[in-house]
Write a protein that holds these residues in place. Structure first.
Motif: not given
Length: 815
Positions: A187-211
């Motif tokens: 949740e903190k990361v998503k809030a940070f992304i909104a500030k650091a990369s404001p051109t990216i909308k939340q519905d554009q993001l999907s968390e990748a299943n990466v180890q």
């Protein structure tokens, strides 16, 4: 097509520096710095940057990062060497970029800006991207660190920042248990992304299943790793992603925004999903192969399996339905690959008795086989030990011209690798890094204008593999043409692809590629050859037919619509492969990330993944463990399951109350400290103890325990790794693990042990006292029970107590 090979080749070709070259270049640069001969850097400023201190312009030099007290920002003016970059075109000034970073990362208030550059000095070919690249430094007492960041000069979006080392230097490392859960950190990361990369909308993001490998080490600082795919018009893209790392408090320590400046075609495909799946089903062809099985980074065995045949699968253009050849991206129809035997020539490979003792010997082996470009001189040679599959000793060699010898990423470098034990030349070739003002060497040793035919070039390639590859005529077959994933755009070079066969079955990943120029010069050679095949392949037979394997594969594979990036690098012939983005359908497995690569086991017909990283698939393992729910040690056992340290058996049982052996205890601790410990010692044949041979399942764990100082090697003694672990044995082992073994000797008369009911039966009283004082072991009804057994559940609890000690004792556990 072998998807593992495809991704491997794509990585090699698409990255600015292939893995080998990057290592060679790094070592070469380090060697140059220490070389007795003085290296004079080229006159003039470094890429797009001139430092200005106290109003006087000076050349900063390559890698300059000096710190001057009292200077908050050292001004830098960009120069246009990439064609068109001008700081005046930026919407965001250098000072504004610095302010943006300091607002997002308040800890940067104490750091200094050493250098600011307009443009990306690390991009090759030059990207002409309008960004501010900012280098920082921070000092605390006698310690200091440097780190980088970048900001989009047009939008102010943060593209990259790495402050993890800054936080650790200022506040120390944060170990397990973390203060935040992964969900809270997300949740903190998503809030940070909104500030650091404001051109990216939340519905554009999907968390990748990466180890992530580092995430699996329990003794490493607590961190959370997140990777997001950023969709473009609702479609995933190769070049649009976000990688974010936080510490255990949820503080963002590393931020990386990958994006493409290239134009995107329409996201609307002409080929439907159903049509794409049908094309895959129609084109898919399965072939039998010996496939290496890797576990935790180490080669474990070979499996007889079915894989997609070379060129039996290709990604397709989403508009035309035609196959697309990576990495160039052009449409390319390709028929069935035909293999033919390699004729034996007069010169064949003969291993060098006694190996290759000197760099001069290694150089001669390379120059006898390769065309080193004119003007290049040997700049670096070193003997290294590889910790790969075969644990080979390697000679690493680098040639460069006078102009680029001191530049890690400028001009051309000819690199080579030679097995020091056998004299086998493993690979050589020119890595091209064209940069303005840096000369690129042409090929040598061939008359200008001379042209050879395909047949003549093939003969040269066959002669070369006979000379360099063991038993080439028996082991290799020449493909009628290279796989689609190796097609190199409009390169004029001839490229020949040889496949290793064993028992007339191809060996997955074991290939040889040879590049011949139109003038007949040998440009490149690369031979992948995994060892120990004969031992594991013996007696294996397929119980499943190719038709059955094809049916299973078709049921599991689907085509995924995505944007794929092609080109963006220089070929071996020096030509730039122009970058482009295409809308394609590419194969993946249902409900799996695209990184999941699997084969059909020829023995049972099941889809099987043949490689894993520590902790990979751990969530599946946690769900598979059926016998720990409600157990008193369920929490500790689950933690070790999630980190891949413990795994259930085929029936899904962890057997938490089963006693463990001494070898198992060493294996558990080795994996806790270093998830990749098993990959460190393959190929070694010296037994550390009389009863621990290289074939022992505990060989690597024992070797690692010796390396860490938990054991003292004695080749004449019996270790007895199969004996059960007692509590007293465990106490002795723990004293060594926490590096308090000598201290424990002073605790032999400590009342912690003296007051126990069974004190007289404890031989190593000091070790017992230490384990009790640190809370690693607990007395039972006033007794220590030195001969008591240790179960898997006990081991899990003790591991988590050790984890809790990290950062609280004088010396870190593990390295």
């Amino acid at each position: 097509m072998n998807r593992k090979q495809m991704r491997k080749a794509m990585m090699k070709k698409s990255m600015v520096a292939a893995t080998l070259t990057f290592c060679l270049v790094q070592q070469a640069v380090a060697a140059e710095a220490a070389h007795s001969e003085t290296v004079t850097a080229q006159s003039g400023p470094s890429f797009a940057e001139v430092s200005v201190m106290s109003g006087t312009a000076t050349n900063s030099g390559e890698g300059s990062a000096s710190v001057s007290s009292g200077t908050a920002i050292r001004q830098a003016e960009a120069i246009d060497i990439a064609g068109g970059l001008n700081p005046a075109d930026a919407n965001i000034s250098k000072d504004e970029a610095v302010s943006i970073l300091r607002r997002l990362f308040p800890h940067l208030q104490d750091a200094e800006v050493d250098r600011a550059e307009f443009g990306d000095p690390h991009s090759n070919p030059p990207s002409n991207e309008k960004v501010w690249t900012i280098q920082w430094s921070y000092r605390s007492g006698n310690s200091g660190i440097g780190f980088n960041s970048s900001v989009d000069a047009m939008t102010g979006e943060v593209l990259q920042a790495n402050i993890g080392n800054l936080l650790e230097l200022k506040y120390g490392k944060i170990y397990e248990p973390p203060q935040m859960t992964r969900e809270q950190a997300l949740e903190k990361v998503k809030a940070f992304i909104a500030k650091a990369s404001p051109t990216i909308k939340q519905d554009q993001l999907s968390e990748a299943n990466v180890q992530y490998p580092d995430e699996q080490s329990l003794f490493a600082p607590a961190k959370y790793y997140f990777r997001f795919n950023v969709q473009v018009d609702g479609v995933s893209s190769d070049n649009e992603s976000l990688s974010v790392t936080t510490d255990g408090n949820g503080e963002v320590t590393d931020y990386y925004r990958s994006r493409s400046e290239l134009p995107y075609p329409s996201a609307k495909p002409a080929i439907t999903q159903q049509q794409a799946d049908r094309i895959l089903a129609d084109r898919l062809v399965m072939e039998l192969a010996y496939v290496p099985v890797y576990r935790d980074g180490a080669l474990q065995s070979y499996m007889l399996a079915y894989r997609p045949a070379a060129n039996g699968y290709q990604m397709i253009d989403a508009q035309t339905g035609k196959p697309v050849a990576a990495p160039a991206g052009e449409q390319w129809e390709h028929g069935e690959t035909i293999y033919k035997r390699v004729p034996r020539t007069d010169a064949t490979f003969i291993p060098k008795t006694g190996g290759v003792a000197t760099g001069d010997e290694a150089v001669k082996l390379v120059t006898d086989a390769a065309n080193v470009p004119d003007g290049m001189q040997l700049r670096h040679s070193s003997l290294t030990s590889s910790r790969g599959v075969k644990n080979e000793r390697m000679w690493l060699l680098t040639w460069a011209n006078e102009e680029n010898r001191a530049m890690p990423f400028g001009g051309d470098r000819f690199t080579a690798q030679v097995d020091a034990d056998t004299g086998r030349v493993i690979r050589f070739g020119t890595e091209r890094f064209p940069m303005p003002g840096v000369r690129s060497e042409g090929e040598s040793k061939q008359p200008a204008g001379q042209t050879v035919t395909q047949q003549q070039a093939e003969r040269t390639a066959i002669e070369l593999v006979n000379k360099l590859y063991p038993n080439a005529a028996e082991a290799l077959k020449l493909a009628s043409s290279p796989p689609a994933y190796m097609k190199n755009g409009d390169s004029d070079d001839y490229l020949f692809y040889f496949q290793r066969f064993y028992n007339d079955v191809p060996v997955d990943g074991d290939t040889v590629t040879v590049g011949i120029s139109r003038s007949g010069a040998v440009r490149s050679y690369s031979a992948e050859r995994t060892g120990m095949l004969e031992h594991w392949a013996e007696g294996q037979k397929a119980a499943v037919t190719a038709e059955q394997a094809l049916q299973t594969y078709r049921e599991q594979a689907v085509m995924e619509l995505r944007y794929a990036r092609f080109g963006g690098y220089y070929g071996t012939d020096g030509k730039e492969l122009k970058p482009s983005v295409k809308l394609v359908y590419d194969m993946k497995f249902k409900d799996r990330d695209r990184s999941f690569i699997a084969y059909i086991d020829a023995n049972n017909g099941k889809l099987t993944q043949t490689w894993s990283i520590p902790g990979g698939g751990a969530k599946d393992a946690e769900q598979a463990a059926k016998d720990i729910e409600g157990h008193p040690s369920e929490k500790a056992l689950t933690k070790l399951l999630l980190h891949g340290i413990l795994t259930p058996d085929e029936q899904g049982r962890l057997q938490p109350d089963r006693s463990i052996t001494y070898g198992e205890w060493l294996a558990i601790m080795s994996k806790v400290v270093n998830p990749y410990y098993q990959s460190l010692y393959p190929g070694m044949n010296e037994a550390p103890f009389a009863d621990v041979a290289p074939e022992s399942p505990y060989f690597a764990a024992v070797k690692y325990a010796i390396q860490e100082g938990w054991l003292a090697e004695d080749r004449n003694a019996q270790l007895r790794p199969e004996q059960g672990v007692t509590r007293e044995m465990l106490a002795v082992s723990l004293a060594k693990i926490v590096k308090y073994d000598k201290l424990s000797q002073f605790l032999a008369d400590d009342k912690t042990v003296a007051e126990l009911k069974d004190a007289s039966s404890i031989e190593r009283k000091g070790a017992a006292a230490l384990s009790l004082k640190l809370g690693l072991l607990q007395p039972k009804d006033g007794k220590f029970e030195p001969q008591g057994t240790v179960t898997r559940a006990d081991a899990a609890e003790i591991v988590m107590r050790l984890v809790a000690l990290q950062g609280k004792i004088d010396t870190a556990i593990g390295r």
